[in-house]
Design an enzyme around this catalytic site. Sequence first.
Site, PDB file in Angstrom:
ATOM      1  N   ASP A   2       0.829  -1.203   0.000  1.00 53.63           N
ATOM      2  CA  ASP A   2       0.000   0.000   0.000  1.00 53.63           C
ATOM      3  C   ASP A   2       0.869   1.261   0.000  1.00 53.63           C
ATOM      4  OD1 ASP A   2      -2.779   1.032   0.376  1.00 53.63           O
ATOM      5  OD2 ASP A   2      -1.923   1.888   2.196  1.00 53.63           O
ATOM      6  N   GLU A  37       1.560  -0.670  -4.987  1.00 53.70           N
ATOM      7  CA  GLU A  37       0.636   0.410  -5.300  1.00 53.70           C
ATOM      8  C   GLU A  37       1.431   1.692  -5.156  1.00 53.70           C
ATOM      9  OE1 GLU A  37      -3.187   2.961  -3.890  1.00 53.70           O
ATOM     10  OE2 GLU A  37      -1.560   2.443  -2.572  1.00 53.70           O
TER      11      GLU A  37
HETATM   12  C1  GLC Z   1      -4.225   3.068  -0.631  1.00 54.51           C
HETATM   13  C2  GLC Z   1      -5.454   2.196  -0.537  1.00 54.51           C
HETATM   14  C3  GLC Z   1      -6.601   3.057  -0.128  1.00 54.51           C
HETATM   15  C4  GLC Z   1      -6.295   3.643   1.233  1.00 54.51           C
HETATM   16  C5  GLC Z   1      -4.965   4.371   1.236  1.00 54.51           C
HETATM   17  C6  GLC Z   1      -4.479   4.627   2.627  1.00 54.51           C
HETATM   18  O1  GLC Z   1      -4.323   4.029  -1.616  1.00 54.51           O
HETATM   19  O2  GLC Z   1      -5.659   1.541  -1.746  1.00 54.51           O
HETATM   20  O3  GLC Z   1      -7.809   2.364  -0.099  1.00 54.51           O
HETATM   21  O4  GLC Z   1      -7.301   4.534   1.606  1.00 54.51           O
HETATM   22  O5  GLC Z   1      -3.958   3.624   0.609  1.00 54.51           O
HETATM   23  O6  GLC Z   1      -4.039   3.440   3.221  1.00 54.51           O
END
Ligand code: GLC
Length: 567
Positions: free
Chosen positions: A223, A280
Amino acid sequence: MTAHDPARSPEATAEWWRNAVVYQVYIRSFADGNGDGTGDIAGLRNRLDHLARLGVDAIWINPWYPSPLADGGYDVADYRAVNPMFGDTAQAEALIAEAHERGIRVLLDIVPNHHSDEHAWFREALAAGPGSPERERYLFRDGRGPDGAEPPNNWRSMFGGPAWERLPEHGTDGADRTDGQWYLHLFDVRQPDVNWEHPEVRADFEETLRFWFDRGVDGFRVDVANAMVKEPGLPDVVEGVNDAQDGGHPYLDRDGVHEVFRSWRRIGDSYDPPRVFVAEAWVPDPERLARYLRPDELHTAFSFNFLTAAWLAEDLRSHIDDAITENSAVGAPATWVLSNHDVCRHPNRLSRKPEAGRGWNLDDVLDLPADPGLGLRRARAATLLMLALPGTAYLYQGEELGLPEVEDIPVDRLDDPTWELSGHTLRGRDGCRVPLPWVAGEPWHGFSDVRPTGPGPWLPQPDVFARHAADVQAADPDSVLNLYRDALALRRAHPALGGGTLSWQPSPEGTLAFTRVSDDGDGGFTALVNVSSAPVSLPEDAEVMLTSGPLTARGEVPADTAVWLRS
Ligand code: GLC
């Protein structure tokens, strides 16, 4: 197993992640095994055959850890346990074993940028006070201005408002606290950022990786992989100077983050089979993104520029080329995705004109007139485009049912912190998180496998979900579900699909055409995607394997339609 089964061939097994199709399970909304209105591990175990029949290679499960759910579970209170709402560690282990029996690998989601404010360390930090070792694990600072009443710098939360919260004099834990320090939270106020300069923070995340790897987990989605490391001194963001994301931004895409991932890669590689990572990282420059994928770092990273591309041939083609070129320079495959739990579902995004420049959240496009039929046609074509590209593809639960974004959830039911933090101006991401319909005509469209006991699914389902229920979709040969099943079966069987290379072919304006060749030199595959507004002819001697929608009466490919051809 056949010679035409690249993902399954023995020599390719260790590198399965190079051409896998991975299905994202937003566990809270996937399937409810106990009738309380919230999805859980029991529900997921009951539905594994749906995923096996669909033909996916792996699943990625959004955070299932103990959490107050201030941000849908991305506020983790304990990384080495399961939220009782979803099940327990024994059930998690059973799920992993049952998925593996079906040849499905399991990825979890690790959230390294922040904890929940209910994490034991944060509670200790609050109790311990300024200057204590406990506060060193987070980013506590005194405020600026008289009495320290101004935030320590000008950083903004990704959900809106300042990225700093001042401690109240009286904590919710009942403690008297007059130190008035601030803590950093790049996301919700209940998600304090951790201090990645702190050796205990690094060691603790490594222990979490091992905890789950030891239980058979095949990898992690990482994340916000690009925001963990901050510039020492936490300087203000200077507009026009720091926005380029060239490594000089005080908290986005800093070079220091790569050392963390090198150490994670060493841990993943120490297992047999090696465990893998997908980042991500919303890093817009594909060359900067590819740095996360150097051979001693992470394996894959979502190419979000493909997701955000306009439905225009030139835009799609240039983002596809950039991702493939930059990733192959470091030996990594591209990773394609059209929808996830943070963006408006792609049929709804693609249902609007103008097609360019409006962002990828529901709030970015909500005011534009929508044509749902057009959106679904384009979504089907986009899926065949994505699944024909070399590399890995991610599917988001429900897209195989053609589920639309729910654009009109009553505001008193919205759960995403975006709604509150934007001062009730942005609806946020709940529209793509509505519980799945499994059986039409059943209570809650079959979301629960047992007789429901709760008042309803945690987010309300619209009536239109009946049309998208898995049983209805399975019975209709022209359904989205059957398109996905056919495409995944062909992708698995065709020697040119999965890994390998792509060569663009001449094609009419506004269309994309490319051939594919596998790493072993197998070809015989052409994709044609008509992104223009008029029908186009098929190439001569083309043998159609699959189309995203019907051809015209004259055998042409209509607008917003994709075809897979044997060539
Ligand atoms: C990422 C996740 C999202 C979350 C954010 C904070 O972007 O995909 O859903 O709100 O991180 O953890």
